[in-house]
Design a protein around this motif. Structure first.
Motif, PDB file in Angstrom:
ATOM      1  N   HIS A  21       3.132  10.182   1.250  1.00  0.00           N
ATOM      2  CA  HIS A  21       2.323   8.788   2.255  1.00  0.00           C
ATOM      3  C   HIS A  21       1.570   9.373   3.866  1.00  0.00           C
ATOM      4  O   HIS A  21       1.227   9.147   3.765  1.00  0.00           O
ATOM      5  CB  HIS A  21       2.733   7.685   2.098  1.00  0.00           C
ATOM      6  CG  HIS A  21       2.333   7.098   0.680  1.00  0.00           C
ATOM      7  ND1 HIS A  21       1.110   6.594   0.139  1.00  0.00           N
ATOM      8  CD2 HIS A  21       2.677   5.901  -0.070  1.00  0.00           C
ATOM      9  CE1 HIS A  21       0.650   5.674  -1.486  1.00  0.00           C
ATOM     10  NE2 HIS A  21       1.857   5.350  -1.522  1.00  0.00           N
ATOM     11  N   HIS A  65      -2.402  -0.548  -6.268  1.00  0.00           N
ATOM     12  CA  HIS A  65      -1.963   0.210  -6.705  1.00  0.00           C
ATOM     13  C   HIS A  65      -2.629   0.119  -8.719  1.00  0.00           C
ATOM     14  O   HIS A  65      -3.251  -1.285  -8.461  1.00  0.00           O
ATOM     15  CB  HIS A  65      -0.442   0.228  -7.228  1.00  0.00           C
ATOM     16  CG  HIS A  65       0.158   0.201  -6.454  1.00  0.00           C
ATOM     17  ND1 HIS A  65       0.821  -0.694  -5.290  1.00  0.00           N
ATOM     18  CD2 HIS A  65       1.189   1.713  -5.916  1.00  0.00           C
ATOM     19  CE1 HIS A  65       1.357  -0.054  -4.586  1.00  0.00           C
ATOM     20  NE2 HIS A  65       1.731   0.536  -4.319  1.00  0.00           N
ATOM     21  N   GLU A  89      -2.957   5.175  -3.682  1.00  0.00           N
ATOM     22  CA  GLU A  89      -2.128   5.202  -3.842  1.00  0.00           C
ATOM     23  C   GLU A  89      -1.592   6.670  -5.259  1.00  0.00           C
ATOM     24  O   GLU A  89      -1.137   6.569  -5.573  1.00  0.00           O
ATOM     25  CB  GLU A  89      -1.569   3.642  -5.063  1.00  0.00           C
ATOM     26  CG  GLU A  89      -1.444   2.774  -4.108  1.00  0.00           C
ATOM     27  CD  GLU A  89       0.351   3.171  -3.196  1.00  0.00           C
ATOM     28  OE1 GLU A  89       1.113   3.833  -3.412  1.00  0.00           O
ATOM     29  OE2 GLU A  89       0.387   2.631  -1.792  1.00  0.00           O
ATOM     30  N   MET A 107       0.893  -1.431  -0.301  1.00  0.00           N
ATOM     31  CA  MET A 107      -0.169  -0.157   0.145  1.00  0.00           C
ATOM     32  C   MET A 107       0.508   1.467  -0.110  1.00  0.00           C
ATOM     33  O   MET A 107       0.519   2.515  -0.422  1.00  0.00           O
ATOM     34  CB  MET A 107      -0.635  -0.343   1.412  1.00  0.00           C
ATOM     35  CG  MET A 107      -1.964   0.662   1.397  1.00  0.00           C
ATOM     36  SD  MET A 107      -2.807   0.707  -0.310  1.00  0.00           S
ATOM     37  CE  MET A 107      -4.315   0.504   0.365  1.00  0.00           C
ATOM     38  N   PHE A 108       1.904   1.098   0.500  1.00  0.00           N
ATOM     39  CA  PHE A 108       3.083   2.582   0.752  1.00  0.00           C
ATOM     40  C   PHE A 108       4.025   2.154  -0.627  1.00  0.00           C
ATOM     41  O   PHE A 108       5.068   3.583  -0.174  1.00  0.00           O
ATOM     42  CB  PHE A 108       2.950   2.554   2.362  1.00  0.00           C
ATOM     43  CG  PHE A 108       2.388   2.831   2.954  1.00  0.00           C
ATOM     44  CD1 PHE A 108       1.101   2.236   3.556  1.00  0.00           C
ATOM     45  CD2 PHE A 108       1.647   4.730   3.440  1.00  0.00           C
ATOM     46  CE1 PHE A 108      -0.196   2.434   4.179  1.00  0.00           C
ATOM     47  CE2 PHE A 108       0.733   4.870   4.116  1.00  0.00           C
ATOM     48  CZ  PHE A 108      -0.347   4.409   4.833  1.00  0.00           C
ATOM     49  N   CYS A 109       4.279   1.164  -1.178  1.00  0.00           N
ATOM     50  CA  CYS A 109       5.060   1.635  -2.090  1.00  0.00           C
ATOM     51  C   CYS A 109       5.266   2.476  -2.977  1.00  0.00           C
ATOM     52  O   CYS A 109       3.500   2.652  -3.120  1.00  0.00           O
ATOM     53  CB  CYS A 109       5.776   0.372  -2.254  1.00  0.00           C
ATOM     54  SG  CYS A 109       4.678  -0.937  -2.804  1.00  0.00           S
ATOM     55  N   ILE A 110       5.674   2.732  -3.969  1.00  0.00           N
ATOM     56  CA  ILE A 110       5.242   3.408  -5.358  1.00  0.00           C
ATOM     57  C   ILE A 110       5.226   2.112  -6.506  1.00  0.00           C
ATOM     58  O   ILE A 110       4.275   2.462  -7.482  1.00  0.00           O
ATOM     59  CB  ILE A 110       6.571   3.898  -6.018  1.00  0.00           C
ATOM     60  CG1 ILE A 110       6.422   4.519  -7.350  1.00  0.00           C
ATOM     61  CG2 ILE A 110       7.844   2.788  -6.352  1.00  0.00           C
ATOM     62  CD1 ILE A 110       5.845   5.824  -7.077  1.00  0.00           C
ATOM     63  N   HIS A 138       5.179  10.979  -4.512  1.00  0.00           N
ATOM     64  CA  HIS A 138       4.515   9.458  -4.179  1.00  0.00           C
ATOM     65  C   HIS A 138       4.520   8.963  -2.508  1.00  0.00           C
ATOM     66  O   HIS A 138       4.362   8.927  -1.336  1.00  0.00           O
ATOM     67  CB  HIS A 138       4.387   8.598  -4.974  1.00  0.00           C
ATOM     68  CG  HIS A 138       3.677   7.779  -4.692  1.00  0.00           C
ATOM     69  ND1 HIS A 138       3.067   7.623  -5.337  1.00  0.00           N
ATOM     70  CD2 HIS A 138       3.939   6.500  -3.688  1.00  0.00           C
ATOM     71  CE1 HIS A 138       2.262   6.033  -5.205  1.00  0.00           C
ATOM     72  NE2 HIS A 138       3.119   5.398  -3.987  1.00  0.00           N
ATOM     73  N   GLU A 139       5.818   8.690  -2.267  1.00  0.00           N
ATOM     74  CA  GLU A 139       6.275   8.377  -0.899  1.00  0.00           C
ATOM     75  C   GLU A 139       6.282   9.330   0.080  1.00  0.00           C
ATOM     76  O   GLU A 139       6.045   9.294   1.699  1.00  0.00           O
ATOM     77  CB  GLU A 139       8.030   7.573  -1.106  1.00  0.00           C
ATOM     78  CG  GLU A 139       8.286   6.436  -1.464  1.00  0.00           C
ATOM     79  CD  GLU A 139       6.975   5.576  -1.769  1.00  0.00           C
ATOM     80  OE1 GLU A 139       6.090   5.118  -0.711  1.00  0.00           O
ATOM     81  OE2 GLU A 139       6.725   4.949  -2.650  1.00  0.00           O
TER      82      GLU A 139
END
Ligand SMILES: [Zn+2]
Length: 707
Positions: A549, A668, A606, A1-4, A545-546
């Motif tokens: 989050h 994503h 995302e 969920m929290f990655c690119i 993006h990161e």
């Protein structure tokens, strides 16, 4: 969920045993960004061919209007000329770069094999790799490596010894918040991480497991497609049992399948498992037999090496209750068959060819549509990365991530953080109370660039030449024990959630930290030999993006210390949620197939991060210019280059089963729609003269601005 990109801790294992769950990490050809040739599977490691600089002009399709389909405008010519390599379920920028990184890693390991000293970490890496490559020995050993593990299962004689055996299977193979890897074939999964209510200590998180197929839907969905897969799965179980030498394979397979189906019925869905507040349930060790009766928990924890631990976080309590009850009600012999099959299944990639082929046929062909098995060396690199990620990472960054690139990346991250701070300052709707907390959170964000400050020490791991199977077993156990060893120690905020040699990036919400591995900090994302505008459009958007989050709908749940405590005022959160609702609608309207749309809710976090990340990257680039004119290039204005670099960072095509599966199981949106994020930025309209009536056109009031 929290990655690119992908959502798994064991991304590198994807090509081995978990490939079906993770269709996007795969690769098979030399980098071909501008060569115009179709990617062919390489006969050996592809050469580390020259990277291209700037955008890929040859990928652009000028017959498409940017305002109608920006993804196809930026990538259409590439899409037309490119075929997905046969050993891949998808192919594109990430895959090309992952392939390049793997081939470089392969060269480094081979060099270590030739030169490393007898007792050294590099020797362990080389021995692990060489043992996996030694197919003659693996073939000669046949089923012998399974004997000791199967004998332990044979010895199970009552519910107590069953519980102990189930405990012995527990591994640190899940991750709720960072890379959101929620799936384990073992009965339960363990994640050792910062406690969500007390950020000064680690807690053991216990997650539901026990399914070989990727999600409960695969067992329960009434569709014909899933029904077909279930039949194939039952046949697969029987085939594996036959290979391992068991009689009555069909009957056993049916019983194992029925047991998994009952486990699946108790499982939480992916969306439900992602609700952090529902998962944060503290159980004392003594509570288990009351709250989840059935399993002899004392024996289970003893088998798992957790006998001394007093408190747990039980993420999906009702699933644990269902599973525990099944350990008491289902016949002991069925459980013993379940354990036998799961054991052989988990280690099939390290066994003889017949096991490897059966494993590939189900996991990659049936579940992802990949026609061809990846070459042995690629699987060897993935296996070695999985077992010794930091030892391999050290070799990798020493050669491929020089200090000046680390410094350049840190400067870029710094600019992004400054730009994010300015956006927070400018938000007109946000109350001062929330604004102050947002700034505090930004100020304490812990940024990791390239690789961790401290590498893991592998001196406690035995790697034996010629024992590929034993090495894999020991490595998984070593990883598990390393995680257990964190319990009772102070929380290390410098800890990383990703290997340095992985093409991805991640936000660790409870740690309020972000990691940018060395492998994503290279062309075409990050390139010292081109104008920075394109770095801002590609890696800048990834970094943004990161960062964002930490401030999205889930980041709002964790304060600056990482405590699970919503720090927004009610009004602010309501405002933010309204913007999110419009983004849900925007993505729900995308239809990759006539019968399926993108799930706007499942992908919301995302998508918010994509919009915010691109906006922040654009601001940071303008800031960096400090009023100077930006250079044009390749016939495009600097603004156009920014957006083209962004859209080309999402260059990808996927096989239909893989894409359909992503739509169900991934947080994503598919890459094509991520490229179209541009439609929410005013600057994109100006850069490409987008007009009302064009397919991607949004009236200014409909453009979503989350930050
Ligand atoms: Zn993300």
């Amino acid at each position: 969920m929290f990655c690119i990109r992908l959502t798994l801790r064991r991304a590198l294992a994807a090509t081995l045993s978990l490939a079906a769950s993770f269709p996007l990490l795969a690769g098979a050809a030399p980098p071909v960004a501008t060569s115009g040739t179709v990617a062919e599977p390489a006969a050996g490691p592809p050469s580390a061919a020259a990277a291209t600089h700037g955008i890929d002009v040859s990928a652009i399709d000028r017959s498409v209007a940017p305002g109608d389909d920006f993804f196809r405008y930026a990538n259409g010519a590439w899409l037309k000329r490119t075929e997905i390599p046969p050993d891949r379920s998808s192919w594109g920028t990430f895959g090309v770069l992952a392939e390049l990184t793997d081939s470089r890693t392969d060269e480094l390991i081979r060099a270590a094999s030739a030169s490393a000293e007898t007792v050294s970490e590099a020797r362990k890496v080389a021995d692990y790799y060489d043992s996996f490559m030694d197919e003659a020995t693996i073939e000669r050993l046949g089923v012998a490596p399974l004997a000791a593990g199967l004998k332990q299962i044979d010895a199970i004689s009552d519910r107590a010894s069953l519980a102990r055996a189930l405990g012995r299977t527990l591994r640190a193979d899940v991750d709720v918040l960072n890379s959101t890897s929620l799936h384990t074939e073992n009965l339960f999964g363990l994640w050792v991480a910062q406690d969500l209510d007390d950020p000064t200590r680690y807690s053991p998180f216990l997650l539901q497991g026990g399914l070989v197929m990727p999600d409960r839907d695969y067992y329960l969905s009434p569709t014909q497609k899933m029904g077909d897969i279930r039949e194939r799965y039952r046949a697969h179980i029987a085939a594996v049992l036959r290979l391992a030498g068991f009689h009555s394979a069909e009957a056993r397979a049916t019983r194992i399948y029925e047991l998994e189906k009952r486990i699946a019925a108790g499982h939480w869905s992916r969306a439900e498992s992602e609700e952090v507040q529902k998962g944060d349930n503290h159980w004392a060790a003594a509570d288990f037999s009351r709250l989840a009766p059935g399993l002899e928990w004392r024996e289970f924890f003893a088998g798992a090496g957790l006998g001394e631990v007093q408190g747990f976080v039980v993420w999906q309590p009702s699933a644990v209750t269902v599973i525990s009850a099944l350990t008491a009600s289902v016949p002991l012999d069925t459980w013993k068959d379940f354990l036998r099959f799961h054991y052989v299944e988990a280690y099939s990639p390290f066994l003889a060819k017949a096991f490897v082929a059966e494993h590939f046929a189900f996991h990659q062909q049936t579940l992802s549509g990949t026609p061809q098995q990846r070459e042995r060396w690629k699987r060897a690199v993935a296996a070695t990365n999985d077992a010794l990620q930091d030892a391999v990472g050290r070799l990798y960054v020493a050669r491929y991530f020089p200090p000046d690139e680390k410094a350049r990346a840190e400067a870029l991250v710094h600019n992004l953080i400054v730009a994010m701070g300015m956006r927070i300052d400018r938000l007109t709707w946000m109350t001062p109370a929330t604004r102050e907390k947002a700034k505090a959170k930004l100020a304490t964000l812990k940024v990791g660039v390239g690789y961790p400050d401290h590498w893991r020490d592998y001196s406690g791991l035995d790697v034996v030449r010629g024992d590929a199977f034993g090495n894999a077993e020991r490595a998984r156990l070593f990883d598990y024990r390393s995680n257990l060893a964190k319990l009772g120690k102070p929380v290390d905020r410098g800890e990383w959630a990703m290997p340095a040699q992985l093409v991805d990036a991640v936000n660790l919400p409870a740690m309020n930290a972000i990691n940018f591995p060395a492998a994503i900090l290279q062309p075409p994302y990050f390139d010292p030999e081109r104008d920075p505008v394109m770095d801002y459009g590609s890696i800048g958007a990834v970094i943004g993006h990161e960062i964002s989050h930490s401030f999205d709908d889930q980041g709002a749940l964790f304060d600056a210390s990482g405590t699970l405590r919503n720090w927004w005022t009610k009004e602010d959160f309501a405002h933010f949620k309204a913007a999110g609702d419009r983004l849900v609608a925007q993505y729900n309207a995308y239809h990759p197939f006539p019968d399926v749309s993108v799930n706007g809710k499942q992908t919301l976090s995302e998508n918010i991060a994509d919009v915010a990340g691109l906006s922040v990257a654009y601001d940071a680039w303008r800031l960096m210019l400090q009023g100077h004119a930006a250079p044009a290039g390749e016939g495009y204005s600097a603004e156009q280059l920014f957006f083209l670099a962004f859209a080309q960072s999402w260059q990808e095509k996927a096989r239909e089963p893989a894409l359909r599966r992503q739509l169900v199981t991934d947080g994503h949106a598919p890459p094509e729609y991520r490229a179209d994020t541009v439609r929410n930025l005013d600057a994109w309209y100006d850069a490409f003269d987008i007009e009302p009536g064009q397919a991607l056109y949004l009236a200014p009031a409909d453009r979503v601005r989350v930050w």
